[in-house]
Write a protein that holds these residues in place. Sequence first.
Motif, PDB file in Angstrom:
ATOM      1  N   PRO A  16       0.829  -1.208   0.000  1.00 30.05           N
ATOM      2  CA  PRO A  16       0.000   0.000   0.000  1.00 30.05           C
ATOM      3  C   PRO A  16       0.863   1.258   0.000  1.00 30.05           C
ATOM      4  O   PRO A  16       1.995   1.264   0.485  1.00 30.05           O
ATOM      5  CB  PRO A  16      -0.811  -0.129   1.290  1.00 30.05           C
ATOM      6  CG  PRO A  16      -0.014  -1.039   2.163  1.00 30.05           C
ATOM      7  CD  PRO A  16       0.690  -1.988   1.248  1.00 30.05           C
ATOM      8  N   VAL A  17       0.309   2.325  -0.554  1.00 26.36           N
ATOM      9  CA  VAL A  17       1.011   3.595  -0.706  1.00 26.36           C
ATOM     10  C   VAL A  17       0.278   4.648   0.121  1.00 26.36           C
ATOM     11  O   VAL A  17      -0.954   4.742   0.076  1.00 26.36           O
ATOM     12  CB  VAL A  17       1.085   4.018  -2.182  1.00 26.36           C
ATOM     13  CG1 VAL A  17       1.785   5.364  -2.325  1.00 26.36           C
ATOM     14  CG2 VAL A  17       1.806   2.952  -3.003  1.00 26.36           C
ATOM     15  N   ASP A  25      -6.896  -1.956   5.070  1.00 24.69           N
ATOM     16  CA  ASP A  25      -7.531  -2.038   6.383  1.00 24.69           C
ATOM     17  C   ASP A  25      -6.477  -1.970   7.488  1.00 24.69           C
ATOM     18  O   ASP A  25      -5.286  -1.704   7.230  1.00 24.69           O
ATOM     19  CB  ASP A  25      -8.381  -3.300   6.494  1.00 24.69           C
ATOM     20  CG  ASP A  25      -7.584  -4.574   6.240  1.00 24.69           C
ATOM     21  OD1 ASP A  25      -6.345  -4.528   6.380  1.00 24.69           O
ATOM     22  OD2 ASP A  25      -8.183  -5.606   5.884  1.00 24.69           O
ATOM     23  N   ALA A  26      -6.914  -2.236   8.732  1.00 21.61           N
ATOM     24  CA  ALA A  26      -6.000  -2.134   9.869  1.00 21.61           C
ATOM     25  C   ALA A  26      -4.860  -3.133   9.787  1.00 21.61           C
ATOM     26  O   ALA A  26      -3.800  -2.935  10.394  1.00 21.61           O
ATOM     27  CB  ALA A  26      -6.777  -2.327  11.174  1.00 21.61           C
ATOM     28  N   ASN A  27      -5.052  -4.212   9.030  1.00 20.91           N
ATOM     29  CA  ASN A  27      -4.010  -5.222   8.850  1.00 20.91           C
ATOM     30  C   ASN A  27      -3.181  -4.987   7.589  1.00 20.91           C
ATOM     31  O   ASN A  27      -2.444  -5.875   7.160  1.00 20.91           O
ATOM     32  CB  ASN A  27      -4.629  -6.614   8.807  1.00 20.91           C
ATOM     33  CG  ASN A  27      -5.320  -6.973  10.107  1.00 20.91           C
ATOM     34  OD1 ASN A  27      -4.831  -6.624  11.186  1.00 20.91           O
ATOM     35  ND2 ASN A  27      -6.453  -7.667  10.019  1.00 20.91           N
ATOM     36  N   ALA A  28      -3.328  -3.790   6.992  1.00 24.48           N
ATOM     37  CA  ALA A  28      -2.602  -3.428   5.760  1.00 24.48           C
ATOM     38  C   ALA A  28      -2.869  -4.424   4.642  1.00 24.48           C
ATOM     39  O   ALA A  28      -1.960  -4.821   3.908  1.00 24.48           O
ATOM     40  CB  ALA A  28      -1.102  -3.314   6.029  1.00 24.48           C
ATOM     41  N   SER A  29      -4.141  -4.828   4.493  1.00 26.53           N
ATOM     42  CA  SER A  29      -4.514  -5.770   3.444  1.00 26.53           C
ATOM     43  C   SER A  29      -5.753  -5.253   2.720  1.00 26.53           C
ATOM     44  O   SER A  29      -6.386  -4.262   3.134  1.00 26.53           O
ATOM     45  CB  SER A  29      -4.796  -7.152   4.041  1.00 26.53           C
ATOM     46  OG  SER A  29      -6.008  -7.135   4.771  1.00 26.53           O
ATOM     47  N   TRP A  60      -3.761   5.020   3.528  1.00 25.87           N
ATOM     48  CA  TRP A  60      -3.016   3.988   2.806  1.00 25.87           C
ATOM     49  C   TRP A  60      -3.933   3.297   1.807  1.00 25.87           C
ATOM     50  O   TRP A  60      -5.060   2.918   2.133  1.00 25.87           O
ATOM     51  CB  TRP A  60      -2.444   2.963   3.782  1.00 25.87           C
ATOM     52  CG  TRP A  60      -1.382   3.564   4.657  1.00 25.87           C
ATOM     53  CD1 TRP A  60      -1.564   4.206   5.830  1.00 25.87           C
ATOM     54  CD2 TRP A  60       0.022   3.588   4.395  1.00 25.87           C
ATOM     55  NE1 TRP A  60      -0.373   4.643   6.351  1.00 25.87           N
ATOM     56  CE2 TRP A  60       0.629   4.268   5.488  1.00 25.87           C
ATOM     57  CE3 TRP A  60       0.829   3.107   3.380  1.00 25.87           C
ATOM     58  CZ2 TRP A  60       1.994   4.475   5.570  1.00 25.87           C
ATOM     59  CZ3 TRP A  60       2.195   3.299   3.463  1.00 25.87           C
ATOM     60  CH2 TRP A  60       2.768   3.971   4.534  1.00 25.87           C
ATOM     61  N   TYR A  61      -3.399   3.150   0.580  1.00 25.92           N
ATOM     62  CA  TYR A  61      -4.188   2.565  -0.504  1.00 25.92           C
ATOM     63  C   TYR A  61      -3.342   1.569  -1.288  1.00 25.92           C
ATOM     64  O   TYR A  61      -2.136   1.764  -1.473  1.00 25.92           O
ATOM     65  CB  TYR A  61      -4.676   3.643  -1.483  1.00 25.92           C
ATOM     66  CG  TYR A  61      -5.497   4.745  -0.861  1.00 25.92           C
ATOM     67  CD1 TYR A  61      -6.874   4.635  -0.769  1.00 25.92           C
ATOM     68  CD2 TYR A  61      -4.886   5.907  -0.377  1.00 25.92           C
ATOM     69  CE1 TYR A  61      -7.640   5.664  -0.208  1.00 25.92           C
ATOM     70  CE2 TYR A  61      -5.630   6.927   0.189  1.00 25.92           C
ATOM     71  CZ  TYR A  61      -7.003   6.792   0.272  1.00 25.92           C
ATOM     72  OH  TYR A  61      -7.750   7.796   0.830  1.00 25.92           O
TER      73      TYR A  61
END
Length: 706
Positions: free
Chosen positions: A421-422, A450-454, A428-429
């Motif tokens: 994610p950027v 999401d909160a889990n960077a997924s 973050w996307y």
Amino acid sequence: MAQSAATISTGQSRQRGQYRRSLGAIWLEFLGSMNLAITLLVVVSIASVIGTVLPQNNPYSEYLIQFGPFWFEVFRLLNLYDVYSAWWFLAILGFLVLSTGVCVSRHIPGVWREITRYRTHVREKSLLALSQHRRWRTSVDAESVEAVAETALQGYGFRTRREARGDTVVVAGMKGGATRIGYVLTHVAVVVIALGALADGNINLKLRELMGDLAVETRDLPVSQVPAASWLGPESGSFRGNVTIPEESNSGVVFLQVRDGYVVQQLPFEIYVEDFRIDHYPNGMPSSYESDLVIHDPALEEPIRQTISVNHPLTHRGHTIYQASFTDGGTALDLTGHLLDGSGQTMPIAGRVFENLRLQLGGLQRTMEIDDFQLFNVDRDPRAVERTGSRDEFRNVGPSFNFTMRDEAGQAREFHTYMAPVEIDDRWYYLHGMRESASEPFRYLHIPADANASMETFMAFHAALHDRARVERAARRAADVLLAQMGVANPELGARVADTANDMIATLVEGGFGAVNAQLEARVAGSNRPEMLLEFSRSVLQRTMFEIYREQLAARQGVELSMVQTDADQRAFFEEAMNAVSAVAEYGSPIIFEIDHFNHREATGLQITRAPGKNVVYAGSAVLVLGIFLLFYVSHRRIWAMVTPREDGGSDLLMAGINQRRPEEFEAEFADLAEAVENQLGVTGDMPGRRRKDASDSAGPTEQTD
């Protein structure tokens, strides 16, 4: 009568012979003329400028994009995309060789005479006509005067020759005759350089193609499938080609760009790439790159190992290997494909860069062409401006890969997917770019992390929007909430509002918010208060989607729906998810990918040249420099000393000289020489333009010199 006829016939034959000789002389004069040589050199110079400014031997598609159809065709007909191998350029070089060769052959005898003959048959009147001359009337005998003059000339570096004409002796001195050799050397150098250029002009390739022994291949084929008619054997002449070799791979061929196709040039050795390394500047641009090569040659007992980099090539058996470029060498990718049909299903995909994969998606077959992989993606760090005020700080946003998705009809779209994610504006996307043609910039789909960077939460939300039962429940809850807020208790109205929400959700996942707005505007076109109805319908849509999102949160937290409370981050995520759902409808692919793992592999781009005429050109250039030096920095000087004895036992000495270049220097040199003679003779000579009375002859005036 017979004798008269024979005489006439003989005269006519002589006239024809004289005409033939004069015609040949005319041709020789034309070929050896300075005007022709200058014209040819100007044309060659202009062509060389074009070949320098215009990139040579690029694919025709690049020229077509750069110049457009009209000028592309004009330049193609003139062979400007391969100037140095164009037929007209080679013809001009050949004609230049012929012209300069004729010129040299015509002038060499005259030059030889000029540097070997001392011109001792000079007359006193001719010497007096020279601007630099001096006369002495002395009581010294002729032999001593002659010795003084000859010694003085030799002391100043003149080569001398003596000739006696009766009682008069002429001592001729000459220096700097090499300047005449410079004239010959410059012309010979032009011939040598042109011959070297002809040797490197791919004449062999053009002759083979003209005779039908060589076919230019235009298809994109693996080298093993290129037909034999498109191959050139080793040591087949000069060439300049390119080859891309992945790490831990080898190649024994190079590809030569020929117009809109290529031919395969076989090498007499194999190149193995052990490793490729690249360094970057802070802004992500490559600062240096180098390759570790191993040359396997049957003629060698041991292979050659050498590292090459930009401007540091490797030369072996007349082949020069340059570090020219780099690209991906077939990076292995492990991907997870998320289907966008609402099923929520995923499919693992393993592939390599430059590999084409067949995918069965939604009952239709698609071709996924993996085009490229980028290990680094660097852009400016937006936080640096806030932190330090600097715009020269950069960040690496991680790996990405490009692929093309092609349907059964052949229509294709190009996609660009980032692995991580950027961060954009503190959020973050996952970025997924798409474009319909290479001339367009990528348009990016922003999927919130999401909160889990997924992407898991978004993908679940997107799948829930396709679940009709879940949508119906959420729509009814949304309708009840909104009507209750308005103070309306009407079950039938609530059911109609829920049905409208169902339709809008179905339209949203198919066509995005644009399609929903068009649908709503069509519905309220005949109403009295369309703006209010539009606003209410949009609120219903948003509330329905929010209810689906809350249901998702409840399931994840393991609590009742009524217990779900959303914080600011969750509400921001929901807003971003709504926008992403609309953008997914315009993404143009039934599947979206996520990079799980990769095994990076790079490839080095080598340019290999063979120029057998290179050393010839270098030799010609050296000869040209030498010839120019002799022409401009060596001066041809001649000085004569004429000694004439007198009856009284004395003698007269006349010295005169000529120089066609730098007359001021020669005047000073002649004055020094005359002064040396005067010191030896003990008398002062007459300079041109004035009278002087000799001390040894006070009876009368000296001779007036011209």
